[in-house]
Scaffold this motif. Structure first.
Motif, PDB file in Angstrom:
ATOM      1  N   LEU A 111       0.827  -1.210   0.000  1.00  0.00           N
ATOM      2  CA  LEU A 111       0.000   0.000   0.000  1.00  0.00           C
ATOM      3  C   LEU A 111       0.857   1.255   0.000  1.00  0.00           C
ATOM      4  O   LEU A 111       0.555   2.227  -0.710  1.00  0.00           O
ATOM      5  CB  LEU A 111      -0.926  -0.010   1.214  1.00  0.00           C
ATOM      6  N   ILE A 112       1.911   1.252   0.783  1.00  0.00           N
ATOM      7  CA  ILE A 112       2.807   2.413   0.828  1.00  0.00           C
ATOM      8  C   ILE A 112       3.422   2.656  -0.549  1.00  0.00           C
ATOM      9  O   ILE A 112       3.542   3.798  -1.010  1.00  0.00           O
ATOM     10  CB  ILE A 112       3.886   2.206   1.905  1.00  0.00           C
ATOM     11  N   GLY A 113       3.804   1.580  -1.237  1.00  0.00           N
ATOM     12  CA  GLY A 113       4.369   1.721  -2.577  1.00  0.00           C
ATOM     13  C   GLY A 113       3.362   2.260  -3.575  1.00  0.00           C
ATOM     14  O   GLY A 113       3.704   3.091  -4.430  1.00  0.00           O
ATOM     15  N   ALA A 114       2.113   1.801  -3.479  1.00  0.00           N
ATOM     16  CA  ALA A 114       1.079   2.304  -4.388  1.00  0.00           C
ATOM     17  C   ALA A 114       0.817   3.783  -4.148  1.00  0.00           C
ATOM     18  O   ALA A 114       0.657   4.566  -5.099  1.00  0.00           O
ATOM     19  CB  ALA A 114      -0.206   1.503  -4.200  1.00  0.00           C
ATOM     20  N   LEU A 115       0.785   4.199  -2.896  1.00  0.00           N
ATOM     21  CA  LEU A 115       0.581   5.612  -2.583  1.00  0.00           C
ATOM     22  C   LEU A 115       1.763   6.451  -3.073  1.00  0.00           C
ATOM     23  O   LEU A 115       1.574   7.562  -3.600  1.00  0.00           O
ATOM     24  CB  LEU A 115       0.384   5.791  -1.080  1.00  0.00           C
ATOM     25  N   ALA A 116       2.973   5.922  -2.926  1.00  0.00           N
ATOM     26  CA  ALA A 116       4.156   6.651  -3.401  1.00  0.00           C
ATOM     27  C   ALA A 116       4.100   6.867  -4.902  1.00  0.00           C
ATOM     28  O   ALA A 116       4.502   7.922  -5.410  1.00  0.00           O
ATOM     29  CB  ALA A 116       5.422   5.889  -3.016  1.00  0.00           C
ATOM     30  N   GLU A 117       3.592   5.875  -5.626  1.00  0.00           N
ATOM     31  CA  GLU A 117       3.471   5.997  -7.077  1.00  0.00           C
ATOM     32  C   GLU A 117       2.544   7.145  -7.467  1.00  0.00           C
ATOM     33  O   GLU A 117       2.673   7.721  -8.553  1.00  0.00           O
ATOM     34  CB  GLU A 117       2.968   4.674  -7.664  1.00  0.00           C
ATOM     35  N   LEU A 118       1.628   7.501  -6.570  1.00  0.00           N
ATOM     36  CA  LEU A 118       0.683   8.589  -6.824  1.00  0.00           C
ATOM     37  C   LEU A 118       1.090   9.877  -6.116  1.00  0.00           C
ATOM     38  O   LEU A 118       0.307  10.815  -6.027  1.00  0.00           O
ATOM     39  CB  LEU A 118      -0.717   8.164  -6.381  1.00  0.00           C
ATOM     40  N   GLY A 119       2.308   9.913  -5.616  1.00  0.00           N
ATOM     41  CA  GLY A 119       2.850  11.151  -5.053  1.00  0.00           C
ATOM     42  C   GLY A 119       2.581  11.388  -3.590  1.00  0.00           C
ATOM     43  O   GLY A 119       2.733  12.518  -3.106  1.00  0.00           O
ATOM     44  N   ARG A 128       0.468   2.149  16.276  1.00  0.00           N
ATOM     45  CA  ARG A 128      -0.790   2.525  15.649  1.00  0.00           C
ATOM     46  C   ARG A 128      -0.966   1.709  14.372  1.00  0.00           C
ATOM     47  O   ARG A 128      -0.080   1.677  13.540  1.00  0.00           O
ATOM     48  CB  ARG A 128      -0.811   4.020  15.306  1.00  0.00           C
ATOM     49  N   VAL A 129      -2.134   1.107  14.241  1.00  0.00           N
ATOM     50  CA  VAL A 129      -2.380   0.277  13.061  1.00  0.00           C
ATOM     51  C   VAL A 129      -2.660   1.157  11.850  1.00  0.00           C
ATOM     52  O   VAL A 129      -3.017   2.325  11.968  1.00  0.00           O
ATOM     53  CB  VAL A 129      -3.572  -0.676  13.299  1.00  0.00           C
ATOM     54  N   GLY A 130      -2.481   0.580  10.678  1.00  0.00           N
ATOM     55  CA  GLY A 130      -2.852   1.276   9.451  1.00  0.00           C
ATOM     56  C   GLY A 130      -1.701   1.959   8.760  1.00  0.00           C
ATOM     57  O   GLY A 130      -0.533   1.790   9.109  1.00  0.00           O
ATOM     58  N   VAL A 131      -2.053   2.749   7.748  1.00  0.00           N
ATOM     59  CA  VAL A 131      -1.091   3.472   6.920  1.00  0.00           C
ATOM     60  C   VAL A 131      -1.332   4.957   7.118  1.00  0.00           C
ATOM     61  O   VAL A 131      -2.470   5.433   7.032  1.00  0.00           O
ATOM     62  CB  VAL A 131      -1.241   3.075   5.437  1.00  0.00           C
ATOM     63  N   TRP A 132      -0.248   5.695   7.329  1.00  0.00           N
ATOM     64  CA  TRP A 132      -0.317   7.095   7.746  1.00  0.00           C
ATOM     65  C   TRP A 132       0.408   7.998   6.776  1.00  0.00           C
ATOM     66  O   TRP A 132       1.330   7.574   6.073  1.00  0.00           O
ATOM     67  CB  TRP A 132       0.289   7.244   9.145  1.00  0.00           C
ATOM     68  N   THR A 133      -0.001   9.264   6.754  1.00  0.00           N
ATOM     69  CA  THR A 133       0.659  10.275   5.945  1.00  0.00           C
ATOM     70  C   THR A 133       0.558  11.603   6.682  1.00  0.00           C
ATOM     71  O   THR A 133       0.102  11.653   7.834  1.00  0.00           O
ATOM     72  CB  THR A 133       0.037  10.346   4.531  1.00  0.00           C
ATOM     73  N   ALA A 134       0.987  12.672   6.044  1.00  0.00           N
ATOM     74  CA  ALA A 134       0.945  14.001   6.668  1.00  0.00           C
ATOM     75  C   ALA A 134      -0.157  14.835   6.032  1.00  0.00           C
ATOM     76  O   ALA A 134      -0.296  14.864   4.803  1.00  0.00           O
ATOM     77  CB  ALA A 134       2.286  14.708   6.512  1.00  0.00           C
ATOM     78  N   TYR A 135      -0.923  15.518   6.886  1.00  0.00           N
ATOM     79  CA  TYR A 135      -1.935  16.455   6.408  1.00  0.00           C
ATOM     80  C   TYR A 135      -1.936  17.665   7.329  1.00  0.00           C
ATOM     81  O   TYR A 135      -2.170  17.550   8.530  1.00  0.00           O
ATOM     82  CB  TYR A 135      -3.322  15.808   6.392  1.00  0.00           C
ATOM     83  N   ARG A 136      -1.617  18.822   6.763  1.00  0.00           N
ATOM     84  CA  ARG A 136      -1.552  20.070   7.514  1.00  0.00           C
ATOM     85  C   ARG A 136      -0.686  19.954   8.767  1.00  0.00           C
ATOM     86  O   ARG A 136      -1.069  20.386   9.855  1.00  0.00           O
ATOM     87  CB  ARG A 136      -2.953  20.552   7.873  1.00  0.00           C
ATOM     88  N   LYS A 141      -4.503   9.342   9.086  1.00  0.00           N
ATOM     89  CA  LYS A 141      -4.640   7.983   8.579  1.00  0.00           C
ATOM     90  C   LYS A 141      -5.265   7.998   7.191  1.00  0.00           C
ATOM     91  O   LYS A 141      -6.317   8.599   6.988  1.00  0.00           O
ATOM     92  CB  LYS A 141      -5.499   7.149   9.529  1.00  0.00           C
ATOM     93  N   ILE A 142      -4.623   7.319   6.260  1.00  0.00           N
ATOM     94  CA  ILE A 142      -5.145   7.241   4.897  1.00  0.00           C
ATOM     95  C   ILE A 142      -5.550   5.822   4.525  1.00  0.00           C
ATOM     96  O   ILE A 142      -6.310   5.624   3.580  1.00  0.00           O
ATOM     97  CB  ILE A 142      -4.114   7.801   3.890  1.00  0.00           C
ATOM     98  N   GLY A 143      -5.083   4.840   5.290  1.00  0.00           N
ATOM     99  CA  GLY A 143      -5.424   3.459   4.979  1.00  0.00           C
ATOM    100  C   GLY A 143      -5.562   2.605   6.220  1.00  0.00           C
ATOM    101  O   GLY A 143      -4.818   2.772   7.188  1.00  0.00           O
ATOM    102  N   ALA A 144      -6.532   1.706   6.206  1.00  0.00           N
ATOM    103  CA  ALA A 144      -6.761   0.777   7.315  1.00  0.00           C
ATOM    104  C   ALA A 144      -6.459  -0.647   6.850  1.00  0.00           C
ATOM    105  O   ALA A 144      -6.674  -0.988   5.683  1.00  0.00           O
ATOM    106  CB  ALA A 144      -8.205   0.864   7.794  1.00  0.00           C
ATOM    107  N   ILE A 145      -5.946  -1.445   7.766  1.00  0.00           N
ATOM    108  CA  ILE A 145      -5.650  -2.848   7.491  1.00  0.00           C
ATOM    109  C   ILE A 145      -6.311  -3.694   8.570  1.00  0.00           C
ATOM    110  O   ILE A 145      -6.186  -3.408   9.761  1.00  0.00           O
ATOM    111  CB  ILE A 145      -4.132  -3.106   7.467  1.00  0.00           C
ATOM    112  N   GLY A 146      -7.022  -4.710   8.146  1.00  0.00           N
ATOM    113  CA  GLY A 146      -7.623  -5.660   9.075  1.00  0.00           C
ATOM    114  C   GLY A 146      -7.733  -7.005   8.396  1.00  0.00           C
ATOM    115  O   GLY A 146      -8.371  -7.114   7.342  1.00  0.00           O
ATOM    116  N   VAL A 147      -7.084  -8.008   8.936  1.00  0.00           N
ATOM    117  CA  VAL A 147      -7.041  -9.303   8.272  1.00  0.00           C
ATOM    118  C   VAL A 147      -7.462 -10.417   9.229  1.00  0.00           C
ATOM    119  O   VAL A 147      -7.443 -10.262  10.448  1.00  0.00           O
ATOM    120  CB  VAL A 147      -5.635  -9.612   7.697  1.00  0.00           C
TER     121      VAL A 147
END
Length: 215
Positions: A111-119, A128-136, A141-147
């Motif tokens: 998921l991190i690689g796919a997001l990087a491909e889109l900038g 903390r679970v999930g995928v994180w990025t910076a906003y302001r 959190k931009i992505g959740a993972i649950g398996v």
């Protein structure tokens, strides 16, 4: 190139959660029996909340806002709705190392690689679970993972916010983390198109898969 042993399915319209859950569980049973191919299923749901196995009742702030479904996956409450890319992975770990921790780590990296491909620079945060990025200037959190893994076949997977209505997250404490906002590719000024995100996922899928096979 996608393996012939794995079906890559993209549903063009939102799928009701009970219908998707039933189909995913039936597919997992068939994969274990050797009567069906593995599956990567990319879809959307109508607006709804799901409760993972660690869900806390007080995290459901607006129980009457949208339907609420028990999910059977790990984690707490999460939101699904149009504009969010949900990915259900029915993969056989019996032939891919039987390492659940590796599976989750490889999923995060995919998921991190796919997001990087889109900038979008994204990461995993300790504790903390999930995928994180910076906003302001704040982590969001931009992505959740649950398996879930049943008889070494995976179920459920991930949800990445491409262009959902972020106000819908206000009915829950997303993943039990009240101090952090959620964000999306659209809010970050990146793509708001599910197909572009799907293409980024597909381009990194073989790397994700080989990381499991070589574990």
């Amino acid at each position: 190139m996608l393996s012939d042993d794995i079906e890559w399915r993209v549903s063009p319209s939102p799928i009701p959660y009970p219908e998707a859950l039933a189909e995913m569980e039936a597919r997992a049973t068939a994969v274990r029996a050797g009567t069906a191919r593995e599956l990567v299923w990319l879809l959307e749901h109508p607006p709804l909340y799901t409760a993972g196995t660690s869900a806390v009742a007080t995290d459901l702030i607006a129980p009457d806002r949208f339907p609420v479904y028990p999910a059977g996956r790990g984690g707490k409450y999460t939101y699904h709705g149009p504009g969010q890319r949900v990915g259900y992975l029915v993969l056989d770990l019996d032939k891919r190392g039987r390492d659940v921790r590796c599976f989750v780590h490889r999923l995060e990296a995919w998921l991190i690689g796919a997001l990087a491909e889109l900038g979008v620079e994204a990461w995993i945060a300790d504790g903390r679970v999930g995928v994180w990025t910076a906003y302001r200037g704040q982590e969001a959190k931009i992505g959740a993972i649950g398996v879930r893994v049943r008889r070494w076949v995976t179920l459920h997977g991930f949800a990445v916010n491409v262009a959902p209505d972020l106000s819908h997250f206000g009915g829950i404490v997303p993943c039990g983390l009240p101090d952090y906002p959620v964000t999306s590719l659209a809010q970050l000024g990146k793509v708001a198109d599910l197909k572009q995100f799907d293409d980024a996922l597909q381009s990194g899928f073989e790397s994700f898969l080989s990381g499991l096979t070589n574990a």
